[in-house]
Design a protein around this motif. Structure first.
Motif, PDB file in Angstrom:
ATOM      1  N   ARG A   1      80.864  -0.003  25.911  1.00  0.00           N
ATOM      2  CA  ARG A   1      80.520  -0.190  27.309  1.00  0.00           C
ATOM      3  C   ARG A   1      81.774  -0.554  28.106  1.00  0.00           C
ATOM      4  N   PRO A   2      81.885  -0.101  29.335  1.00  0.00           N
ATOM      5  CA  PRO A   2      80.858   0.583  30.133  1.00  0.00           C
ATOM      6  C   PRO A   2      80.855   2.109  29.977  1.00  0.00           C
ATOM      7  N   PHE A   3      81.799   2.658  29.191  1.00  0.00           N
ATOM      8  CA  PHE A   3      81.914   4.116  29.101  1.00  0.00           C
ATOM      9  C   PHE A   3      80.775   4.729  28.288  1.00  0.00           C
ATOM     10  N   LEU A   4      80.458   4.120  27.149  1.00  0.00           N
ATOM     11  CA  LEU A   4      79.429   4.655  26.260  1.00  0.00           C
ATOM     12  C   LEU A   4      78.476   3.523  25.855  1.00  0.00           C
ATOM     13  N   PRO A   5      77.534   3.176  26.694  1.00  0.00           N
ATOM     14  CA  PRO A   5      76.618   2.075  26.377  1.00  0.00           C
ATOM     15  C   PRO A   5      75.625   2.414  25.278  1.00  0.00           C
ATOM     16  N   ALA A   6      75.327   3.703  25.063  1.00  0.00           N
ATOM     17  CA  ALA A   6      74.360   4.089  24.033  1.00  0.00           C
ATOM     18  C   ALA A   6      74.965   3.876  22.650  1.00  0.00           C
ATOM     19  N   PRO A   7      74.320   3.124  21.766  1.00  0.00           N
ATOM     20  CA  PRO A   7      74.900   2.799  20.463  1.00  0.00           C
ATOM     21  C   PRO A   7      75.269   4.019  19.628  1.00  0.00           C
ATOM     22  N   GLY A   8      74.406   5.032  19.613  1.00  0.00           N
ATOM     23  CA  GLY A   8      74.673   6.198  18.782  1.00  0.00           C
ATOM     24  C   GLY A   8      75.938   6.928  19.178  1.00  0.00           C
ATOM     25  N   TRP A   9      76.066   7.254  20.477  1.00  0.00           N
ATOM     26  CA  TRP A   9      77.259   7.925  20.952  1.00  0.00           C
ATOM     27  C   TRP A   9      78.487   7.041  20.808  1.00  0.00           C
ATOM     28  N   SER A  10      78.322   5.758  21.053  1.00  0.00           N
ATOM     29  CA  SER A  10      79.445   4.825  20.949  1.00  0.00           C
ATOM     30  C   SER A  10      80.019   4.808  19.535  1.00  0.00           C
ATOM     31  N   LEU A  11      79.157   4.698  18.531  1.00  0.00           N
ATOM     32  CA  LEU A  11      79.619   4.665  17.146  1.00  0.00           C
ATOM     33  C   LEU A  11      80.237   5.992  16.729  1.00  0.00           C
ATOM     34  N   THR A  12      79.657   7.080  17.194  1.00  0.00           N
ATOM     35  CA  THR A  12      80.203   8.399  16.855  1.00  0.00           C
ATOM     36  C   THR A  12      81.611   8.569  17.399  1.00  0.00           C
ATOM     37  N   VAL A  13      81.787   8.232  18.665  1.00  0.00           N
ATOM     38  CA  VAL A  13      83.112   8.349  19.276  1.00  0.00           C
ATOM     39  C   VAL A  13      84.093   7.373  18.642  1.00  0.00           C
ATOM     40  N   LEU A  14      83.619   6.181  18.285  1.00  0.00           N
ATOM     41  CA  LEU A  14      84.497   5.197  17.652  1.00  0.00           C
ATOM     42  C   LEU A  14      85.033   5.711  16.318  1.00  0.00           C
ATOM     43  N   VAL A  15      84.149   6.266  15.490  1.00  0.00           N
ATOM     44  CA  VAL A  15      84.580   6.781  14.189  1.00  0.00           C
ATOM     45  C   VAL A  15      85.555   7.946  14.353  1.00  0.00           C
ATOM     46  N   LEU A  16      85.220   8.878  15.231  1.00  0.00           N
ATOM     47  CA  LEU A  16      86.111  10.012  15.457  1.00  0.00           C
ATOM     48  C   LEU A  16      87.444   9.566  16.057  1.00  0.00           C
ATOM     49  N   GLY A  17      87.388   8.609  16.969  1.00  0.00           N
ATOM     50  CA  GLY A  17      88.614   8.100  17.572  1.00  0.00           C
ATOM     51  C   GLY A  17      89.527   7.438  16.555  1.00  0.00           C
ATOM     52  N   CYS A  18      88.944   6.674  15.629  1.00  0.00           N
ATOM     53  CA  CYS A  18      89.752   6.034  14.584  1.00  0.00           C
ATOM     54  C   CYS A  18      90.408   7.076  13.686  1.00  0.00           C
ATOM     55  N   LEU A  19      89.651   8.104  13.325  1.00  0.00           N
ATOM     56  CA  LEU A  19      90.202   9.164  12.484  1.00  0.00           C
ATOM     57  C   LEU A  19      91.349   9.879  13.183  1.00  0.00           C
ATOM     58  N   LEU A  20      91.144  10.227  14.449  1.00  0.00           N
ATOM     59  CA  LEU A  20      92.197  10.915  15.191  1.00  0.00           C
ATOM     60  C   LEU A  20      93.424  10.032  15.378  1.00  0.00           C
ATOM     61  N   ALA A  21      93.214   8.742  15.578  1.00  0.00           N
ATOM     62  CA  ALA A  21      94.338   7.826  15.763  1.00  0.00           C
ATOM     63  C   ALA A  21      95.211   7.725  14.511  1.00  0.00           C
ATOM     64  N   LEU A  22      94.613   7.961  13.352  1.00  0.00           N
ATOM     65  CA  LEU A  22      95.367   7.870  12.095  1.00  0.00           C
ATOM     66  C   LEU A  22      96.069   9.171  11.730  1.00  0.00           C
ATOM     67  N   VAL A  23      95.612  10.306  12.260  1.00  0.00           N
ATOM     68  CA  VAL A  23      96.165  11.588  11.809  1.00  0.00           C
ATOM     69  C   VAL A  23      96.847  12.387  12.912  1.00  0.00           C
ATOM     70  N   THR A  24      96.673  12.006  14.177  1.00  0.00           N
ATOM     71  CA  THR A  24      97.208  12.798  15.284  1.00  0.00           C
ATOM     72  C   THR A  24      98.679  12.469  15.527  1.00  0.00           C
ATOM     73  N   THR A  25      99.492  13.503  15.611  1.00  0.00           N
ATOM     74  CA  THR A  25     100.899  13.315  15.932  1.00  0.00           C
ATOM     75  C   THR A  25     101.036  12.711  17.332  1.00  0.00           C
ATOM     76  N   GLY A  26     101.876  11.716  17.451  1.00  0.00           N
ATOM     77  CA  GLY A  26     102.037  11.017  18.718  1.00  0.00           C
ATOM     78  C   GLY A  26     101.288   9.707  18.782  1.00  0.00           C
ATOM     79  N   SER A  27     100.345   9.503  17.876  1.00  0.00           N
ATOM     80  CA  SER A  27      99.627   8.232  17.820  1.00  0.00           C
ATOM     81  C   SER A  27     100.555   7.143  17.281  1.00  0.00           C
ATOM     82  N   PRO A  28     100.575   5.974  17.897  1.00  0.00           N
ATOM     83  CA  PRO A  28     101.405   4.885  17.365  1.00  0.00           C
ATOM     84  C   PRO A  28     101.066   4.540  15.922  1.00  0.00           C
ATOM     85  N   ALA A  29      99.778   4.554  15.579  1.00  0.00           N
ATOM     86  CA  ALA A  29      99.380   4.236  14.207  1.00  0.00           C
ATOM     87  C   ALA A  29      99.909   5.290  13.233  1.00  0.00           C
TER      88      ALA A  29
END
Length: 216
Positions: free
Chosen positions: A143-171
């Motif tokens: 919240r406030p971008f994704l208040p719905a739990p299902g969409w929020s968790l989905t985007v969170l998981v995908l975001g974490c994966l992309l943050a670990l493998v995407t070139t240019g990510s600090p992580a």
């Protein structure tokens, strides 16, 4: 802000919702890190596992208040400041846990070719980079971008994966630095990646706080 941080920290501790991400982190590090393995490789896993934990922690903190209580606190301190305090609380404890984990893993690992100071500084900076990057993911997928739990968790998981493998990510940059260092037994503290992660989470926090003040 100090009072808000105490309030948010008290809510988190009393709710015990911090226990699940903490146990996940302990399990991943406990299974993935073995005593006597090269220190930089072990620190890489220790830092990487912190990213989803930090994202989860931030999501917990920004959603832990009942709506009525959130409205009362927002009326007294401002909705944006209240949201920012939740983000800071959700970021602080994973960073602290990660720092402790780096010290423990450094003590248990094979440090041949790497001094203790170099290993600790490299590990702490990598852990902070992953924690801050994860906090940014958590701030943008709650919240406030994704208040719905299902969409929020989905985007969170995908975001974490992309943050670990995407070139240019600090992580990703911090992990690459540790992997390269493990091959050559040379520690290169990822200071630039940590600075990038700090800018990223600051931008995400500012955007999230402003959106909260306007949309809620």
């Amino acid at each position: 802000m100090t009072a808000l941080l105490r309030y948010q920290s008290g809510l988190l501790l009393r709710s015990q919702r911090w226990l699940a991400p903490l146990l996940l982190y302990v399990a991943v590090v406990g299974v993935g890190v073995r005593a006597g393995e090269p220190v930089l490789g072990a620190l890489g896993l220790t830092a990487a596992a912190l990213l989803p934990v930090a994202a989860w922690s931030v999501r917990i903190c920004v959603t832990q208040e009942p709506p009525a209580a959130r409205n009362v606190v927002a009326a007294a301190a401002g909705r944006g400041r209240t949201h920012l305090a939740a983000l800071l609380t959700g970021t602080a404890w994973p960073a602290l846990v990660g720092t402790v984990a780096v010290l423990v893993v450094t003590g248990l690992s094979d440090r041949r070719g790497v001094t203790v100071l170099a290993a600790v500084s490299t590990g702490v900076l990598a852990a902070l980079t992953c924690a801050l990057t994860g906090a940014a993911v958590g701030a943008l997928s709650s919240r406030p971008f994704l208040p719905a739990p299902g969409w929020s968790l989905t985007v969170l998981v995908l975001g974490c994966l992309l943050a670990l493998v995407t070139t240019g990510s600090p992580a990703k940059h911090a992990m690459t630095t540790l992997v390269t260092g493990a091959r050559t037994a040379t520690a290169h503290p990822p200071a630039l990646a940590c600075a990038g992660a700090l800018l990223l989470v600051a931008a995400a926090a500012a955007l999230s706080s402003r959106a909260t003040a306007r949309l809620e």
